[in-house]
Design a protein around this motif. Structure first.
Motif, short mmCIF file in Angstrom:
data_model
loop_
_atom_site.label_atom_id
_atom_site.label_comp_id
_atom_site.label_asym_id
_atom_site.label_seq_id
_atom_site.Cartn_x
_atom_site.Cartn_y
_atom_site.Cartn_z
N MET A 1 37.38 -17.57 -29.21
CA MET A 1 37.27 -17.89 -27.97
C MET A 1 36.34 -18.77 -27.59
O MET A 1 35.37 -17.54 -28.00
N GLU A 2 35.88 -19.70 -27.55
CA GLU A 2 34.91 -20.15 -27.17
C GLU A 2 33.76 -19.90 -25.90
O GLU A 2 34.56 -18.96 -24.38
N LYS A 3 32.84 -18.93 -25.82
CA LYS A 3 31.61 -18.72 -24.84
C LYS A 3 31.71 -19.00 -23.68
O LYS A 3 31.21 -20.60 -23.53
N LYS A 4 32.06 -18.89 -22.46
CA LYS A 4 32.18 -19.37 -21.04
C LYS A 4 30.79 -19.50 -20.82
O LYS A 4 29.52 -18.23 -20.99
N LEU A 5 29.85 -20.59 -20.53
CA LEU A 5 28.53 -21.28 -19.89
C LEU A 5 28.41 -21.10 -18.51
O LEU A 5 27.14 -21.36 -18.38
N PHE A 6 29.36 -21.53 -18.26
CA PHE A 6 29.40 -22.59 -16.34
C PHE A 6 29.65 -21.32 -15.57
O PHE A 6 31.43 -21.48 -16.00
N ASP A 7 29.31 -20.51 -14.55
CA ASP A 7 29.68 -20.04 -13.85
C ASP A 7 30.58 -20.55 -12.58
O ASP A 7 29.58 -20.56 -11.59
N PHE A 8 31.92 -20.78 -12.29
CA PHE A 8 32.21 -21.62 -11.50
C PHE A 8 32.01 -21.37 -10.03
O PHE A 8 32.10 -21.46 -9.24
N GLU A 9 32.06 -19.65 -10.05
CA GLU A 9 32.15 -18.88 -9.54
C GLU A 9 30.59 -18.73 -8.75
O GLU A 9 30.60 -18.78 -7.60
N ALA A 10 29.92 -18.45 -9.23
CA ALA A 10 28.53 -18.48 -9.11
C ALA A 10 28.18 -19.97 -8.47
O ALA A 10 27.21 -20.57 -7.20
N TYR A 11 28.22 -20.98 -8.48
CA TYR A 11 27.99 -22.72 -8.19
C TYR A 11 28.43 -22.30 -6.82
O TYR A 11 28.01 -22.94 -6.16
N GLU A 12 29.63 -21.63 -6.81
CA GLU A 12 30.09 -22.31 -4.75
C GLU A 12 29.60 -21.23 -4.73
O GLU A 12 29.68 -21.64 -2.85
N GLN A 13 28.95 -20.06 -4.46
CA GLN A 13 28.43 -19.04 -3.91
C GLN A 13 27.19 -19.48 -4.06
O GLN A 13 26.47 -19.41 -2.81
N LEU A 14 26.63 -20.44 -4.50
CA LEU A 14 24.82 -20.55 -4.38
C LEU A 14 25.29 -21.59 -3.05
O LEU A 14 25.00 -22.13 -2.11
N ILE A 15 26.15 -22.69 -4.15
CA ILE A 15 26.87 -24.07 -2.53
C ILE A 15 26.31 -23.47 -0.97
O ILE A 15 25.94 -23.85 0.16
N ALA A 16 27.31 -22.20 -1.06
CA ALA A 16 27.84 -21.92 0.34
C ALA A 16 26.54 -21.09 0.73
O ALA A 16 26.45 -21.37 2.10
N LYS A 17 25.85 -20.57 -0.22
CA LYS A 17 24.75 -20.17 0.45
C LYS A 17 23.82 -20.97 1.26
O LYS A 17 22.69 -20.60 2.43
N MET A 18 23.56 -22.02 0.38
CA MET A 18 22.86 -23.04 0.74
C MET A 18 23.27 -23.73 1.98
O MET A 18 21.91 -24.10 3.08
N ALA A 19 24.69 -24.04 1.86
CA ALA A 19 24.57 -24.49 3.05
C ALA A 19 24.78 -23.88 4.18
O ALA A 19 23.86 -24.69 5.07
N ALA A 20 25.14 -22.43 4.89
CA ALA A 20 24.73 -21.66 5.28
C ALA A 20 23.63 -21.67 6.30
O ALA A 20 22.78 -21.85 7.60
N ALA A 21 22.05 -21.16 4.68
CA ALA A 21 20.18 -21.54 5.49
C ALA A 21 20.94 -22.52 5.99
O ALA A 21 19.55 -23.09 6.72
N ALA A 22 21.34 -23.84 5.86
CA ALA A 22 20.63 -25.31 6.15
C ALA A 22 21.88 -25.52 7.51
O ALA A 22 20.09 -25.78 8.35
N LYS A 23 22.76 -24.97 7.42
CA LYS A 23 23.35 -25.90 9.44
C LYS A 23 22.49 -24.13 9.69
O LYS A 23 22.42 -24.22 11.05
#
Length: 134
Positions: A1-23
């Motif tokens: 199994m290849e090593k996972k390199l992209f954490d999609f959940e962290a990606y979505e969490q970061l977007i949500a936190k930045m958007a909340a701060a921007a709003k």
């Protein structure tokens, strides 16, 4: 199994936190969202650059020889290198940004490992294609 390199959940969490701060009126968060978007674009641009480079090299090999072929290959490799360097810098930046917002890393590899960054770019492109909303 290849090593996972992209954490999609962290990606979505970061977007949500930045958007909340921007709003909430945080102008730095607006800038962060812009930087985030440009960083994500750089990963797709690298994948595209690799594909274009491979096609250009094959076409050059079919059409050219000697110095003209070497020049064409060198030019194509140089463009791929530029995109790879941008992806490396942006993977590191996203992880710093994620840490600043209290989110785990988005890039789970080592930016000193160029092949990991390349694989990450492909993984990002593949995962976002799978997760598209249309």
């Amino acid at each position: 199994m290849e090593k996972k390199l992209f954490d999609f959940e962290a990606y979505e969490q970061l977007i949500a936190k930045m958007a909340a701060a921007a709003k909430a009126g945080d102008s730095d968060a607006e800038l962060d969202l812009d930087a985030f978007e440009k960083a994500m674009a750089s990963f797709h641009e690298y994948v595209s650059a690799v594909g274009m480079s491979e096609a250009q090299i094959r076409m050059a090999q079919a059409r050219l020889d000697g110095a003209a072929l070497r020049d064409a290959v060198a030019e194509s490799d140089a463009m791929r290198h530029v995109h790879h360097e941008a992806a490396i810098a942006n993977a590191a930046m996203l992880n710093r940004m994620a840490a600043a917002y209290g989110v785990g890393p988005i890039f789970l590899g080592d930016t000193a490992e160029r092949l990991e960054v390349a694989a990450f770019c492909m993984e990002v492109t593949d995962e976002l294609f799978r997760q598209r909303r249309i």
